[in-house]
Design a protein around this motif. Sequence first.
Motif, PDB file in Angstrom:
ATOM      1  N   VAL A  80       0.856  -1.180   0.000  1.00  0.00           N
ATOM      2  CA  VAL A  80       0.000   0.000   0.000  1.00  0.00           C
ATOM      3  C   VAL A  80       0.894   1.233   0.000  1.00  0.00           C
ATOM      4  O   VAL A  80       1.792   1.353   0.835  1.00  0.00           O
ATOM      5  CB  VAL A  80      -0.920  -0.001   1.246  1.00  0.00           C
TER       6      VAL A  80
ATOM      7  N   SER B 238     -12.631  -0.464   2.273  1.00  0.00           N
ATOM      8  CA  SER B 238     -11.506   0.453   2.439  1.00  0.00           C
ATOM      9  C   SER B 238     -11.143   0.672   3.904  1.00  0.00           C
ATOM     10  O   SER B 238      -9.966   0.861   4.228  1.00  0.00           O
ATOM     11  CB  SER B 238     -11.799   1.787   1.761  1.00  0.00           C
ATOM     12  N   ASP B 239     -12.119   0.600   4.813  1.00  0.00           N
ATOM     13  CA  ASP B 239     -11.805   0.817   6.227  1.00  0.00           C
ATOM     14  C   ASP B 239     -10.901  -0.267   6.799  1.00  0.00           C
ATOM     15  O   ASP B 239     -10.171  -0.038   7.752  1.00  0.00           O
ATOM     16  CB  ASP B 239     -13.065   0.997   7.063  1.00  0.00           C
TER      17      ASP B 239
ATOM     18  N   VAL C 172      -8.306  -1.486   5.304  1.00  0.00           N
ATOM     19  CA  VAL C 172      -6.944  -1.031   4.999  1.00  0.00           C
ATOM     20  C   VAL C 172      -6.479  -0.037   6.064  1.00  0.00           C
ATOM     21  O   VAL C 172      -5.401  -0.179   6.647  1.00  0.00           O
ATOM     22  CB  VAL C 172      -6.880  -0.392   3.591  1.00  0.00           C
ATOM     23  N   LEU C 173      -7.320   0.950   6.340  1.00  0.00           N
ATOM     24  CA  LEU C 173      -6.972   1.961   7.338  1.00  0.00           C
ATOM     25  C   LEU C 173      -6.827   1.348   8.725  1.00  0.00           C
ATOM     26  O   LEU C 173      -5.898   1.684   9.474  1.00  0.00           O
ATOM     27  CB  LEU C 173      -8.024   3.073   7.350  1.00  0.00           C
TER      28      LEU C 173
ATOM     29  N   SER D 164      -8.015  10.300   6.307  1.00  0.00           N
ATOM     30  CA  SER D 164      -7.429   9.945   5.009  1.00  0.00           C
ATOM     31  C   SER D 164      -8.421   9.219   4.117  1.00  0.00           C
ATOM     32  O   SER D 164      -9.386   8.610   4.592  1.00  0.00           O
ATOM     33  CB  SER D 164      -6.203   9.056   5.222  1.00  0.00           C
TER      34      SER D 164
ATOM     35  N   VAL E  16      -8.840   6.342   0.870  1.00  0.00           N
ATOM     36  CA  VAL E  16      -8.212   5.169   0.263  1.00  0.00           C
ATOM     37  C   VAL E  16      -8.510   5.202  -1.227  1.00  0.00           C
ATOM     38  O   VAL E  16      -9.666   5.363  -1.637  1.00  0.00           O
ATOM     39  CB  VAL E  16      -8.755   3.862   0.883  1.00  0.00           C
TER      40      VAL E  16
ATOM     41  N   TYR F  69     -10.897   6.820  -5.865  1.00  0.00           N
ATOM     42  CA  TYR F  69     -11.247   6.789  -4.452  1.00  0.00           C
ATOM     43  C   TYR F  69     -12.212   5.652  -4.180  1.00  0.00           C
ATOM     44  O   TYR F  69     -13.186   5.452  -4.906  1.00  0.00           O
ATOM     45  CB  TYR F  69     -11.856   8.120  -4.006  1.00  0.00           C
TER      46      TYR F  69
ATOM     47  N   ILE G 274      -3.099   0.161  -4.220  1.00  0.00           N
ATOM     48  CA  ILE G 274      -3.842   0.829  -3.151  1.00  0.00           C
ATOM     49  C   ILE G 274      -2.964   1.961  -2.646  1.00  0.00           C
ATOM     50  O   ILE G 274      -1.763   1.786  -2.448  1.00  0.00           O
ATOM     51  CB  ILE G 274      -4.175  -0.134  -1.990  1.00  0.00           C
TER      52      ILE G 274
ATOM     53  N   ILE H 207      -2.980   5.465   0.176  1.00  0.00           N
ATOM     54  CA  ILE H 207      -3.636   6.213   1.244  1.00  0.00           C
ATOM     55  C   ILE H 207      -3.320   7.684   1.023  1.00  0.00           C
ATOM     56  O   ILE H 207      -2.158   8.085   0.943  1.00  0.00           O
ATOM     57  CB  ILE H 207      -3.118   5.769   2.632  1.00  0.00           C
TER      58      ILE H 207
END
Length: 79
Positions: free
Chosen positions: A3, A27-28, A30-31, A48, A50, A56, A70, A72
Amino acid sequence: MKVKLFSVLAEKIGPSIDLDLPKTFKSDVVLDQIKQLHPDYAKVLDQSLVAVNEEYATDEEIALDSVDEIAIIPPVSGG
């Protein structure tokens, strides 16, 4: 999955981070994984976005096998 990180995240963590993502994810996820590895940057990550394959990500499921990239994107400040 590698990422890409930008701005303050790239300066503090590095230009990229390797995550172990499931076959389908939102996507959450990943965060959240980055927050677990680097909790000091949770506030920045909460603000942020993703991007998946240069678009997006929305709140939809993402199939890992369809992902080339991917990134951020932290909030941008300045004038």
